[in-house]
Design a protein around this motif. Structure first.
Motif, PDB file in Angstrom:
ATOM      1  N   GLY A  97     -18.310   1.089  42.836  1.00  0.00           N
ATOM      2  CA  GLY A  97     -17.446   0.829  43.978  1.00  0.00           C
ATOM      3  C   GLY A  97     -18.174   0.474  45.258  1.00  0.00           C
ATOM      4  O   GLY A  97     -17.545   0.064  46.226  1.00  0.00           O
ATOM      5  N   CYS A  99     -21.880  -0.931  45.245  1.00  0.00           N
ATOM      6  CA  CYS A  99     -23.056  -1.806  45.156  1.00  0.00           C
ATOM      7  C   CYS A  99     -22.654  -3.231  45.594  1.00  0.00           C
ATOM      8  O   CYS A  99     -21.480  -3.511  45.820  1.00  0.00           O
ATOM      9  CB  CYS A  99     -23.628  -1.825  43.738  1.00  0.00           C
ATOM     10  SG  CYS A  99     -22.614  -2.722  42.546  1.00  0.00           S
ATOM     11  N   CYS A 110     -21.261  -4.553  38.238  1.00  0.00           N
ATOM     12  CA  CYS A 110     -21.806  -3.365  38.917  1.00  0.00           C
ATOM     13  C   CYS A 110     -23.180  -3.000  38.366  1.00  0.00           C
ATOM     14  O   CYS A 110     -23.401  -2.998  37.154  1.00  0.00           O
ATOM     15  CB  CYS A 110     -20.840  -2.190  38.727  1.00  0.00           C
ATOM     16  SG  CYS A 110     -21.425  -0.657  39.468  1.00  0.00           S
ATOM     17  N   THR A 111     -24.102  -2.689  39.270  1.00  0.00           N
ATOM     18  CA  THR A 111     -25.462  -2.329  38.836  1.00  0.00           C
ATOM     19  C   THR A 111     -25.465  -1.033  38.030  1.00  0.00           C
ATOM     20  O   THR A 111     -26.405  -0.770  37.289  1.00  0.00           O
ATOM     21  CB  THR A 111     -26.390  -2.163  40.050  1.00  0.00           C
ATOM     22  OG1 THR A 111     -25.751  -1.269  40.973  1.00  0.00           O
ATOM     23  CG2 THR A 111     -26.645  -3.489  40.727  1.00  0.00           C
TER      24      THR A 111
HETATM   25 ZN    ZN Z   1     -21.121  -1.113  41.683  1.00  0.00          ZN
END
Ligand code: ZN
Length: 351
Positions: A97, A99, A110-111
Motif C-alpha cells: 500500500g 511502495c 508491489c515490491t
Molecule cells: Zn507496495
C-alpha cells in the motif's frame, strides 16, 4: 476450528484436515465463515515448498488455500465495507500500500507482493480472518462453488489477455492447457473479446469442454505437435498472442507459434522455469515476452462482475470435503478433468 494444514513440506501425505485455533480478526480484518474453497496449481507448489521465486519460508503449520468464499461473521473495528451476514470471496493478492508501485496504482507490482495461501496462511478452513481489502462482495444467487472458484484464475487470465497482451477483437490467440483453471478462464475471456481462439488440451474430451468455453479451433497436444498444427491452421502466419502457463515443456513451441510482432504472455511455469529460448526468433520476429501476475483491484472488479452476471463460468470438475484434501491435490497433479477443484468444510459438505 478445522483447517487444511501442513507441518512440513512434502508429498500429499503431509496435508491434514485438523484442529487449529480459531482466528481472531485484527482491526482491518474480517472473520469469514467459509462455505467453499478452490484449489490452484500454486497449492501444490506451496505444499512442496516452492513459491514463484524459489524456496518458501512459511510460518508452520501453514493453512493452504488462495481461493475461498463465505459469510462475514465479524469485522474488526476499522472495517467499514462489510458487516456480519455479507457474502464475500477472497482475492488473494496482498500489497503493502505504500511502495512506489502501490502509490502509482498497480499493487500487483508491489515490491512486497504476497499471495494469501502461498506466502501467508490461506482460507481452506472453517473460519478465516482476512484483510477487508482482499475481499469482494458476492451477490445473492451466486453459488459458493462459483464464488470460490472464480477469483484467482479469472483475474489472472483477464490481466494477461487484456492488460498485458492488449488482446483486440479479431486477433488470434492460442491458449495452452485449456483444461486448467487459468486456461479455461482465458478461453472464455478471449472469446468474449472477440478473438479467434485456439486451444490445446491432452484429450478429446477436454477439448470438447474447451469448445464449449468458446474455443474456435482445438488441438490435442498428446496426438499432435501444436506449433506445427498452428502453422497449418494459420497458413504459416502464427497467432497474435500465446497464453502460456506451462513453462519449460511448451516455451519454445509457444515462441514458434507466434506471428511476427506477436506476444507470449506467461503467468506460470508448472513444468519448469528454465527452458531453452531461441533468442533469434524473438528479435527477428520482433516478439514480445510478457509476464503477468494476479490482477489489480479494478481488474478483479471488472472480471468478477462478468462472472457474477453469468458471462463467464468457472467449470467445476469436482467438489470434495476438505478432509479429502490429499485426493484434491492428486487431481491437480494428475491433470485429470477440466476446470476447478473445489473443497468444502466437512461440516458444510452435503455430498
Ligand atoms: Zn507496495
Amino acid at each position: 476450528m478445522k483447517a487444511v494444514q501442513f507441518q512440513e513440506h512434502g508429498d500429499t501425505d503431509v496435508l491434514e484436515y485438523g484442529d487449529f485455533p480459531d482466528p481472531e480478526p485484527d482491526r482491518d480484518e474480517v472473520l469469514i465463515d467459509v462455505k467453499a474453497g478452490a484449489l490452484n496449481h500454486l497449492d501444490v507448489w506451496t505444499r512442496i515448498g516452492f513459491g514463484a521465486l524459489g524456496r518458501l519460508d512459511l510460518e508452520l503449520p501453514h493453512i493452504t488455500g488462495s481461493d475461498g468464499a463465505g459469510v462475514v461473521e465479524a469485522v474488526g473495528e476499522d472495517v467499514e465495507r462489510f458487516e456480519p451476514g455479507d457474502r464475500v470471496a477472497l482475492s488473494a493478492g496482498l500489497s503493502c500500500g505504500h511502495c512506489e508501485f502501490c502509490r502509482d496504482g498497480d499493487p500487483t507490482l508491489c515490491t512486497d507482493y504476497k499471495i494469501i495461501g502461498e506466502h501467508v496462511r490461506g482460507i481452506h478452513s472453517e473460519l478465516a480472518a482476512m484483510p477487508a481489502d482482499t475481499l469482494v462482495p458476492v451477490p445473492e444467487g451466486v453459488d459458493w462453488e462459483t464464488a470460490a472458484a472464480a477469483p484467482l484464475v479469472f483475474q489472472t487470465a483477464w490481466r494477461m489477455l487484456l492488460t498485458r497482451a492488449d488482446l483486440q477483437p479479431g486477433e488470434s490467440v492460442l491458449v495452452l492447457g485449456a483444461s486448467g483453471g487459468v486456461g479455461h478462464a482465458a478461453v472464455q475471456i478471449a472469446d468474449y473479446v472477440g478473438a479467434d481462439v485456439y486451444a490445446t488440451a491432452s484429450s478429446d474430451e477436454k477439448l470438447e469442454h474447451a469448445r464449449d468455453c468458446g474455443a474456435d479451433h482445438v488441438i490435442n497436444y498428446e496426438a499432435e505437435d501444436f506449433a506445427a498444427e498452428i502453422a497449418d491452421l494459420t497458413d504459416g502466419r502464427g497467432v497474435d498472442v500465446v497464453v502460456d502457463h506451462i513453462g519449460a515443456a511448451t516455451w519454445q513451441d509457444s515462441l514458434s507459434s507466434l506471428a511476427k510482432g506477436g506476444t507470449v504472455v506467461t503467468c506460470g511455469a508448472t513444468t519448469g522455469a528454465n527452458p531453452e529460448t531461441a533468442i533469434n526468433q524473438i528479435f527477428w520476429n520482433q516478439l514480445e515476452v510478457v509476464g503477468s501476475t494476479m490482477g489489480t483491484p479494478g481488474e478483479v472488479d471488472d472480471v468478477l462482475e462478468l462472472v457474477w452476471a453469468g458471462a463467464f463460468e468457472p467449470r467445476i470438475r469436482d467438489v470434495l470435503p476438505m478432509s479429502e484434501i490429499e485426493t484434491a491435490h492428486g487431481l491437480l497433479e494428475d491433470r485429470e478433468g477440466f476446470g476447478k477443484v473445489v473443497v468444502v468444510p466437512d461440516s458444510e459438505y452435503d455430498g
